[in-house]
Design a protein around this motif. Sequence first.
Motif, PDB file in Angstrom:
ATOM      1  N   VAL A 338      75.380 -23.749  78.690  1.00 16.02           N
ATOM      2  CA  VAL A 338      75.479 -23.593  80.174  1.00 16.02           C
ATOM      3  C   VAL A 338      75.502 -22.202  80.643  1.00 16.02           C
ATOM      4  O   VAL A 338      75.860 -21.319  80.282  1.00 16.02           O
ATOM      5  N   ASN A 339      75.006 -22.168  82.085  1.00 15.77           N
ATOM      6  CA  ASN A 339      75.292 -20.811  82.437  1.00 15.77           C
ATOM      7  C   ASN A 339      76.596 -20.714  83.505  1.00 15.77           C
ATOM      8  O   ASN A 339      77.594 -21.582  83.278  1.00 15.77           O
ATOM      9  N   HIS A 340      76.700 -19.610  84.181  1.00 13.22           N
ATOM     10  CA  HIS A 340      78.323 -19.351  84.580  1.00 13.22           C
ATOM     11  C   HIS A 340      78.716 -20.486  85.705  1.00 13.22           C
ATOM     12  O   HIS A 340      79.806 -20.526  86.037  1.00 13.22           O
ATOM     13  N   ASN A 341      77.555 -21.124  86.172  1.00 16.98           N
ATOM     14  CA  ASN A 341      77.935 -22.298  87.112  1.00 16.98           C
ATOM     15  C   ASN A 341      78.147 -23.651  86.685  1.00 16.98           C
ATOM     16  O   ASN A 341      78.087 -24.765  87.068  1.00 16.98           O
ATOM     17  N   GLY A 342      77.974 -23.468  85.039  1.00 15.64           N
ATOM     18  CA  GLY A 342      78.249 -24.777  84.374  1.00 15.64           C
ATOM     19  C   GLY A 342      76.878 -25.916  84.472  1.00 15.64           C
ATOM     20  O   GLY A 342      77.038 -26.955  84.043  1.00 15.64           O
ATOM     21  N   GLU A 343      75.737 -25.179  84.777  1.00 17.81           N
ATOM     22  CA  GLU A 343      74.423 -25.915  84.814  1.00 17.81           C
ATOM     23  C   GLU A 343      73.523 -25.532  83.336  1.00 17.81           C
ATOM     24  O   GLU A 343      73.752 -24.307  83.066  1.00 17.81           O
ATOM     25  N   GLU A 344      73.101 -26.414  82.756  1.00 15.52           N
ATOM     26  CA  GLU A 344      72.489 -26.263  81.604  1.00 15.52           C
ATOM     27  C   GLU A 344      71.338 -25.793  81.680  1.00 15.52           C
ATOM     28  O   GLU A 344      70.546 -25.815  82.679  1.00 15.52           O
ATOM     29  N   VAL A 345      70.978 -24.508  80.753  1.00 14.89           N
ATOM     30  CA  VAL A 345      69.965 -23.674  80.911  1.00 14.89           C
ATOM     31  C   VAL A 345      68.832 -24.017  80.268  1.00 14.89           C
ATOM     32  O   VAL A 345      68.745 -25.098  79.425  1.00 14.89           O
ATOM     33  N   GLU A 348      65.366 -20.705  75.752  1.00 11.85           N
ATOM     34  CA  GLU A 348      65.340 -19.254  75.754  1.00 11.85           C
ATOM     35  C   GLU A 348      66.072 -18.586  76.539  1.00 11.85           C
ATOM     36  O   GLU A 348      66.162 -17.372  76.498  1.00 11.85           O
ATOM     37  N   VAL A 349      66.913 -19.072  77.376  1.00 12.58           N
ATOM     38  CA  VAL A 349      67.806 -18.501  78.332  1.00 12.58           C
ATOM     39  C   VAL A 349      69.216 -18.593  77.603  1.00 12.58           C
ATOM     40  O   VAL A 349      69.649 -19.644  77.346  1.00 12.58           O
ATOM     41  N   ILE A 350      69.924 -17.457  77.517  1.00 13.17           N
ATOM     42  CA  ILE A 350      71.183 -17.216  77.066  1.00 13.17           C
ATOM     43  C   ILE A 350      72.326 -17.913  77.962  1.00 13.17           C
ATOM     44  O   ILE A 350      72.343 -17.680  79.173  1.00 13.17           O
ATOM     45  N   GLY A 351      73.044 -18.867  77.386  1.00 13.90           N
ATOM     46  CA  GLY A 351      74.371 -19.340  77.994  1.00 13.90           C
ATOM     47  C   GLY A 351      75.449 -19.369  77.095  1.00 13.90           C
ATOM     48  O   GLY A 351      75.225 -19.230  75.919  1.00 13.90           O
ATOM     49  N   GLU A 352      76.458 -20.241  77.821  1.00 10.82           N
ATOM     50  CA  GLU A 352      77.798 -20.358  76.649  1.00 10.82           C
ATOM     51  C   GLU A 352      77.654 -21.640  76.161  1.00 10.82           C
ATOM     52  O   GLU A 352      77.154 -22.725  76.709  1.00 10.82           O
ATOM     53  N   ILE A 353      77.955 -22.028  74.767  1.00  5.65           N
ATOM     54  CA  ILE A 353      78.145 -23.348  74.255  1.00  5.65           C
ATOM     55  C   ILE A 353      79.508 -23.959  74.747  1.00  5.65           C
ATOM     56  O   ILE A 353      80.538 -23.574  74.679  1.00  5.65           O
ATOM     57  N   ILE A 354      79.094 -25.307  75.140  1.00  7.69           N
ATOM     58  CA  ILE A 354      80.357 -26.094  75.733  1.00  7.69           C
ATOM     59  C   ILE A 354      80.124 -27.456  74.683  1.00  7.69           C
ATOM     60  O   ILE A 354      78.955 -27.863  74.448  1.00  7.69           O
ATOM     61  N   THR A 382      83.527 -22.739  74.653  1.00  7.44           N
ATOM     62  CA  THR A 382      83.839 -22.117  73.441  1.00  7.44           C
ATOM     63  C   THR A 382      83.789 -20.475  73.510  1.00  7.44           C
ATOM     64  O   THR A 382      84.335 -19.708  72.608  1.00  7.44           O
ATOM     65  N   GLY A 383      83.086 -19.977  74.501  1.00  2.00           N
ATOM     66  CA  GLY A 383      83.092 -18.381  74.686  1.00  2.00           C
ATOM     67  C   GLY A 383      82.038 -17.921  73.707  1.00  2.00           C
ATOM     68  O   GLY A 383      81.818 -16.778  73.870  1.00  2.00           O
ATOM     69  N   ASP A 384      81.161 -18.981  73.008  1.00  2.51           N
ATOM     70  CA  ASP A 384      80.058 -18.549  72.130  1.00  2.51           C
ATOM     71  C   ASP A 384      78.811 -18.461  73.080  1.00  2.51           C
ATOM     72  O   ASP A 384      78.514 -19.438  73.727  1.00  2.51           O
ATOM     73  N   LEU A 385      77.855 -17.610  72.787  1.00  2.00           N
ATOM     74  CA  LEU A 385      76.623 -17.543  73.510  1.00  2.00           C
ATOM     75  C   LEU A 385      75.526 -17.554  72.539  1.00  2.00           C
ATOM     76  O   LEU A 385      75.510 -17.410  71.539  1.00  2.00           O
ATOM     77  N   ALA A 386      74.731 -18.558  73.154  1.00  2.00           N
ATOM     78  CA  ALA A 386      73.458 -19.254  72.456  1.00  2.00           C
ATOM     79  C   ALA A 386      72.189 -19.373  73.156  1.00  2.00           C
ATOM     80  O   ALA A 386      72.277 -19.310  74.501  1.00  2.00           O
ATOM     81  N   LYS A 387      71.253 -19.739  72.827  1.00  2.00           N
ATOM     82  CA  LYS A 387      70.124 -20.193  73.498  1.00  2.00           C
ATOM     83  C   LYS A 387      69.290 -21.448  72.698  1.00  2.00           C
ATOM     84  O   LYS A 387      69.387 -21.589  71.545  1.00  2.00           O
ATOM     85  N   TYR A 388      68.491 -22.219  73.453  1.00  3.34           N
ATOM     86  CA  TYR A 388      67.658 -23.432  72.670  1.00  3.34           C
ATOM     87  C   TYR A 388      66.385 -22.810  72.622  1.00  3.34           C
ATOM     88  O   TYR A 388      66.037 -21.880  73.045  1.00  3.34           O
ATOM     89  N   ASP A 389      65.864 -23.401  71.588  1.00  2.52           N
ATOM     90  CA  ASP A 389      64.237 -23.134  71.353  1.00  2.52           C
ATOM     91  C   ASP A 389      63.752 -24.556  72.203  1.00  2.52           C
ATOM     92  O   ASP A 389      64.276 -25.374  72.829  1.00  2.52           O
ATOM     93  N   GLN A 390      62.335 -24.393  72.035  1.00  7.42           N
ATOM     94  CA  GLN A 390      61.505 -25.482  72.760  1.00  7.42           C
ATOM     95  C   GLN A 390      61.804 -26.973  72.172  1.00  7.42           C
ATOM     96  O   GLN A 390      61.655 -27.867  72.844  1.00  7.42           O
ATOM     97  N   ASP A 391      62.565 -26.926  71.100  1.00  7.60           N
ATOM     98  CA  ASP A 391      62.924 -28.249  70.412  1.00  7.60           C
ATOM     99  C   ASP A 391      64.163 -28.422  70.603  1.00  7.60           C
ATOM    100  O   ASP A 391      64.969 -29.409  70.087  1.00  7.60           O
ATOM    101  N   GLN A 392      64.920 -27.511  71.436  1.00  5.22           N
ATOM    102  CA  GLN A 392      66.570 -27.948  71.577  1.00  5.22           C
ATOM    103  C   GLN A 392      67.438 -27.529  70.347  1.00  5.22           C
ATOM    104  O   GLN A 392      68.572 -27.932  70.189  1.00  5.22           O
ATOM    105  N   TYR A 393      66.743 -26.850  69.323  1.00  4.24           N
ATOM    106  CA  TYR A 393      67.784 -26.227  68.444  1.00  4.24           C
ATOM    107  C   TYR A 393      68.373 -24.996  68.741  1.00  4.24           C
ATOM    108  O   TYR A 393      67.889 -24.304  69.675  1.00  4.24           O
ATOM    109  N   ILE A 394      69.754 -24.939  68.251  1.00  7.88           N
ATOM    110  CA  ILE A 394      70.640 -23.738  68.947  1.00  7.88           C
ATOM    111  C   ILE A 394      70.604 -22.663  67.911  1.00  7.88           C
ATOM    112  O   ILE A 394      70.668 -22.759  66.891  1.00  7.88           O
TER     113      ILE A 394
END
Length: 497
Positions: A338-345, A348-354, A382-394
């Motif tokens: 998610v982004n800083h507003n809690g919205e799922e990204v 390829e967009v970096i956000g925080e893992i919840i 979690t405070g961990d930053l990550a991104k999805y690929d097109q297949d939703q792998y983290i």
Amino acid sequence: MLIKDIVLRQRGNNKTAIIFGNETISYDQLLDQASILANRLKPLTTFSNHIAIFLPNSIQYAVSYFAITLCDKVIIPISTLAKKAEIESTLIYCQAELIITNFSNLNILKEMLSGMEQATRIVIVDSDEIILINDKKMLQYNNDDLKYDDESDQIAIMLHTSGTTSNPKRVMLSHRNLISNINSNIESLQLNSDDISLVQLPMFFGYCNTAQFLTHLCLGGTIVILHTMFSPKQFLQLVEKEQITNFTTVPSVLFLLLQHKEKQRFDISSLRYICFGGGIMPVDKLRKLIDEFPSIGFVHTYGQTEAAPRVTCLLPEDALRKIGSVGKALPNVSVKIVNHNGEEVAAEVIGEIIVKGENVMKGYYKQIGETSKVLQDGWLYTGDLAKYDQDQYIYLVGRKKNVIISGGMNIYPEEIEEVLLQYPLIKEAIVIKESHELLGEVPIAKIVIHGDKKDIKNIQHDINKYCHMNLTRFKVPARIIIVENLNKTKTGKIKRF
């Protein structure tokens, strides 16, 4: 189900539960010895619900662990590498006036506890002796705020996480948290009672506690505890001798395995999985591991102590196709980025893992404010930053708090560390931030190198040139410092701060 049920339901089972060097213990013997110790503990536990364990990886640790659960008390593991101030602050903070150890560690522990503010009883697991340290009045603690209506929600264990001696932090994991993660782990890896797991990580470490120790005993499998320091040759010998089926470790241990020259001498066909996490695994080294050990399925895992701990894994069938990814959520665990507003990204967009699920902790002990920062609407931030690929792998990017902001650009130290670790001469690396008058912050690299350190200036020059070839200019470390060693945590992770 409660943690004590793991041993209670194995009554009468003579199958080997744990192997430790030349020692073995069956399930029935484990229950019997844990019950005897529990009967010794019960009259001593009228003042606090929390009992500490000060033991190394061993059968004695397992006996003590289950003895505490049979008393319906909370387990407080303490590393035998802990120093006096750490032990004192843990016992006082966790309100534990009872600590279990063995004769081998007794004198060390007595010395550590001398002059402590509170009275403490030491129970010696390999004798009938009980020692009172400091002739002071036992304090009466009230732990009613930790009581829940459902037994499964009672706290089973409090594990150490980020914190300091003056400001400790313990993660409260309930029976439900642990059992949920055990079941997710079993379903994910399709484990069964025939599995034999080799334990090398500290048993007080959340990763080992659930994913190996409790998971395999819950299944009725067998645990083999490494009884000496890890060496590649001994590891391969042990896999062959004990027919090990799975092993869990950190990347640095696998780097040692890659360096071993006589891998082909050993029959390791029984080894189905090597699970790893808790550190950076450079893609080139993972490819080499997969290539050199084709019969083993390498499982890239991600987790946090606060999630009991496993959250995701990349299974062997995807190991090359999605190399570098930590996979997808385990069964019965929900994950979002998610982004800083809690919205799922988007991809390829970096956000925080919840994370959400029955595996997520009850909170930090005596830290309501800290708990409220990370637990929001049932989700663990979690405070961990990550991104999805097109297949939703983290794909992990880094820690939120580790981000270096240089001239307005976000730099993730883990990305630089992965590049550094691919340089043949570099053994270990850590990237930290340093204040800069113009840019605000810049990355600094501390590295440990293989071999001769005489020509340091040329080595630094070559590494700097390599970084310029493999990193965007603003990510290149402003300084490269060659050191003898890097500070590590008790679980072998390199300390960033």
